[in-house]
Design a protein around this motif. Structure first.
Motif, mmCIF file in Angstrom:
data_model
loop_
_atom_site.group_PDB
_atom_site.id
_atom_site.type_symbol
_atom_site.label_atom_id
_atom_site.label_comp_id
_atom_site.label_asym_id
_atom_site.label_seq_id
_atom_site.Cartn_x
_atom_site.Cartn_y
_atom_site.Cartn_z
ATOM 1 N N SER A 187 -3.786 -6.072 -2.916
ATOM 2 C CA SER A 187 -3.767 -5.625 -1.707
ATOM 3 C C SER A 187 -4.758 -4.442 -1.407
ATOM 4 C CB SER A 187 -2.099 -5.414 -1.364
ATOM 5 O OG SER A 187 -1.882 -3.974 -1.678
ATOM 6 N N GLU A 188 -4.596 -3.928 -0.253
ATOM 7 C CA GLU A 188 -5.331 -2.761 0.323
ATOM 8 C C GLU A 188 -4.574 -1.327 0.005
ATOM 9 O OE1 GLU A 188 -6.768 -3.448 4.201
ATOM 10 O OE2 GLU A 188 -8.545 -4.153 3.669
ATOM 11 N N ARG A 189 -3.587 -1.596 -1.006
ATOM 12 C CA ARG A 189 -2.735 -0.209 -1.180
ATOM 13 C C ARG A 189 -3.600 0.934 -2.036
ATOM 14 N NH1 ARG A 189 3.328 0.431 -2.527
ATOM 15 N NH2 ARG A 189 3.237 1.459 -0.542
ATOM 16 N N VAL A 190 -3.543 1.864 -1.732
ATOM 17 C CA VAL A 190 -4.349 3.134 -2.316
ATOM 18 C C VAL A 190 -3.303 4.138 -2.430
ATOM 19 C CG1 VAL A 190 -6.174 4.554 -2.648
ATOM 20 C CG2 VAL A 190 -6.624 2.198 -1.586
ATOM 21 N N ALA A 191 -3.152 4.670 -3.870
ATOM 22 C CA ALA A 191 -2.191 5.785 -3.985
ATOM 23 C C ALA A 191 -3.093 6.890 -4.632
ATOM 24 C CB ALA A 191 -0.970 5.267 -4.971
ATOM 25 N N VAL A 192 -2.741 8.204 -4.105
ATOM 26 C CA VAL A 192 -2.923 9.459 -4.781
ATOM 27 C C VAL A 192 -1.830 10.155 -5.095
ATOM 28 C CG1 VAL A 192 -4.270 11.794 -4.307
ATOM 29 C CG2 VAL A 192 -5.099 9.506 -3.326
ATOM 30 N N ALA A 193 -1.715 10.676 -6.378
ATOM 31 C CA ALA A 193 -0.705 11.412 -6.924
ATOM 32 C C ALA A 193 -1.498 12.794 -7.265
ATOM 33 C CB ALA A 193 -0.026 10.896 -8.111
ATOM 34 N N TRP A 194 -0.532 13.716 -7.248
ATOM 35 C CA TRP A 194 -0.951 15.106 -7.627
ATOM 36 C C TRP A 194 0.004 16.018 -7.919
ATOM 37 C CZ3 TRP A 194 -0.822 13.603 -2.632
ATOM 38 C CH2 TRP A 194 -0.200 14.609 -1.691
ATOM 39 N N ILE A 195 0.043 17.353 -8.445
ATOM 40 C CA ILE A 195 0.979 18.125 -8.542
ATOM 41 C C ILE A 195 0.912 19.349 -7.630
ATOM 42 C CG2 ILE A 195 2.229 19.891 -10.212
ATOM 43 C CD1 ILE A 195 1.411 17.919 -12.530
ATOM 44 N N ALA A 196 1.831 19.438 -6.885
ATOM 45 C CA ALA A 196 1.977 20.538 -5.674
ATOM 46 C C ALA A 196 1.666 22.081 -6.315
ATOM 47 C CB ALA A 196 3.188 20.661 -5.159
ATOM 48 N N ASP A 197 0.541 22.610 -5.642
ATOM 49 C CA ASP A 197 0.352 24.222 -6.132
ATOM 50 C C ASP A 197 1.458 24.908 -5.596
ATOM 51 O OD1 ASP A 197 -2.397 26.221 -5.476
ATOM 52 O OD2 ASP A 197 -1.325 25.903 -7.241
ATOM 53 N N PRO A 198 2.091 25.750 -6.554
ATOM 54 C CA PRO A 198 3.291 26.623 -6.205
ATOM 55 C C PRO A 198 2.652 27.742 -5.176
ATOM 56 C CG PRO A 198 3.173 26.491 -8.552
ATOM 57 C CD PRO A 198 1.960 25.819 -7.975
#
Length: 568
Positions: A187-198
């Motif tokens: 499908s056209e799904r794209v995901a970005v994951a990251w760790i939030a900067d405190p």
């Protein structure tokens, strides 16, 4: 080193079975000159196409590479480089002239007008339409994150250009080089994951996820995957104990990996470290930074599942820059079975170089139930070293990455054999001498990665939010081969902990908890008939005092006992 944080994919596979690899190659001891190299494994000839690899950048200093592969065999190395008269490096991608030829032309992402920001350390993937999606991180300054999308241009089958469209799009800020991006193949799904900067020290560091349903044209709101509670610094200042004041005692760290399964659900693997630690004796102290674990979270169930646990001390002087006892998870999916795989590095507890840096080992785990449970990890490289190993002869694996897709029963892996263990050759804080290291391509049969026994189910959050509701036996494929009682987790605990045990055959089971005087304080299972398999019992110690307790399991006359620590 090949990465500072999240690894991404340095190895990938096309639909013809060719395996594409990239790596950073320092051409001198000081890495003053370095380039990105590319090679292809030919499945028919069972050999590399290019002896020693080919350089795919045209700059004076490039590195930190990933590789994107089009199904028809076009390779797209992505990296950062100093090129085009720029004073600093920029993220770039290169396109091959024809599939498998190794004749690359690179194209930097267009920087902001009037600014020469160093937006580098890229990670990327290709969507179902053949467009490139890339995440990068700014070096220095605000250290923001940026998303970019590119469209490759072809003419009569020849790769000519990469058009970056609008260039960089600002992204919610994250911790240093933690972002990763993945695209669905269905499908056209794209995901970005990251760790939030405190925002401030001791704030709630969290894994974040953001999804586009239309190939990156529009993005949903960021999802706080882990939802960790900020540390109560006032509680600490008032002399409170670490467990109470820290609330969530495990925190996301510096790296993660994200992938879609074939049903379109996102999966995230991430490393976490402890804000308090314990050892085998039950001793507790603040900030056990190197003690670590690796976790899975799936979009479908929104639960946390443990993949590996390395809450033990090492004998070496230090782990080195940006390292934990286990780290650098890298996810893959089997296109036939749907099984999920994850590679990672774990340090050998007792093997280290004569300069005091530990030996890394290549581990892997598998889930046969879409991430609900994970097998006890397998040491794939299995190259044990010795205490005080002579530098230059270290059997240490690092920078481990596996191809996104597992096909025909084979996992495609790449790692670096580090002959002088350590993470940094810079003049300040050097860790061991520079060494000429081999980049290894390894084919791992899925049969070499056992699916059982499985890891015990542990809660990630302090309040147990997301704790899996089913037992490990619910979807276990094979029956355990022997009776086993495992260490409870967490330990120490307050007030809940989980106890896993394996039964090789059906049994009548009794599980009881005793204090140090031998007095029974809880009966968790009383002559209960259970089938063969893995089982988990939860123990709620509400109303009991802090201290050492013992739990004893009796199954058809076979008995095992272990110790645990309740700390309030």
């Amino acid at each position: 080193y090949q990465t500072n944080g999240t690894h991404g994919k340095q190895i990938n596979l096309d639909e013809l079975g060719y395996v594409h690899q990239v790596w950073t190659n320092g051409l001198d001891d000081a890495i003053a000159e370095r380039h990105v190299f590319y090679n292809v494994w030919d499945p028919t000839a069972q050999a590399n196409l290019f002896t020693g690899g080919v350089q795919c950048d045209a700059s004076t200093r490039a590195g930190f590479a990933n590789v994107i592969v089009k199904p028809d065999g076009f390779g797209f190395p992505i990296f950062h480089e100093i090129a085009g008269g720029n004073s600093g490096p920029h993220s770039a991608a290169a396109i091959d002239f024809l599939p498998l030829t190794g004749a690359f032309t690179g194209f930097d992402v267009v920087p902001f007008v009037g600014a020469d920001l160093q937006i580098i350390w890229p990670h990327g993937d290709m969507d179902i339409n053949g467009d490139i999606h890339m995440m990068s991180t700014e070096s220095g300054g605000a250290s923001g994150d940026y998303y970019s999308k590119a469209h490759p241009i072809y003419d009569s089958g020849f790769g000519l250009e990469i058009q970056w469209g609008d260039g960089f799009m600002e992204w919610p800020a994250g911790s240093f080089i933690t972002n990763d991006v993945t695209c669905s193949r269905n499908s056209e799904r794209v995901a970005v994951a990251w760790i939030a900067d405190p925002v401030v020290e001791n704030d709630g560091t969290n894994v974040m996820l953001r999804i586009s349903e239309d190939a990156g044209e529009n993005w949903g709101e960021p999802i706080n995957v882990t939802g960790c509670i900020p540390i109560d610094t006032n509680c600490l200042a008032a002399g409170g104990d670490w467990i109470t004041c820290n609330q969530d005692t495990l925190r996301p760290w510096l790296d993660l990996s994200v992938i879609f399964d074939d049903d379109g659900y996102a999966h995230v693997a991430f490393t976490a470290h402890g804000w308090y630690y314990y050892d085998e004796t039950g001793a507790v102290g603040p900030n056990g930074y190197v003690y670590s674990s690796i976790w899975h979270w799936g979009e479908e169930r929104e639960e946390f599942n443990i993949m590996n646990l390395a809450f033990f001390a090492n004998d070496s002087v230090a782990l080195g820059v940006n390292n934990l006892m286990c780290d650098r998870p890298n996810l893959a999916i089997d296109t036939t079975t749907g099984n999920l795989y994850c590679s990672f590095r774990q340090f050998d507890q007792h093997a280290y170089s004569d300069q005091g840096f530990p030996m890394g080992e290549f581990y892997m785990t598998v889930s046969t139930d879409n991430g609900n449970t994970w097998a006890v990890p397998t040491n794939v490289s299995n190259t044990p070293g010795e205490p005080g190993q002579v530098t230059g002869n270290d059997p240490s694996e690092r920078d481990i990455t596996i191809a996104k897709y597992v096909t025909n029963g084979v996992i495609h892996a790449q790692y670096q054999h580090d002959y002088a263990a350590g993470s940094n050759v810079a003049a300040s804080g050097a860790e061991g001498p520079a060494s000429l290291n081999d980049i290894i391509y390894m084919r791992v049969p899925v049969s070499d990665i056992p699916t059982t026994p499985v890891m015990a189910q542990y809660p990630f959050r302090f309040d147990s939010t997301g704790f899996p509701t089913g037992s490990a036996a619910d979807s276990r494929v094979e029956t355990p081969s022997e009776f086993a009682l495992y260490q409870n987790y967490p330990n120490p605990f307050n007030p809940n902990t989980a106890i896993q045990f394996d039964l090789a055959r059906s049994a009548t089971v009794t599980l009881k908890v005793f204090d140090v005087t031998g007095r029974e304080v809880r009966s968790l299972l009383a002559d209960k008939s259970l089938n063969a398999g893995a089982h988990v019992a939860n123990f709620d110690a509400t109303g009991l005092s802090s201290g050492v307790y013992f739990y004893r399991l009796d199954a058809n006359g076979v008995t095992a006992t272990k110790k645990m620590v309740l700390m309030k």
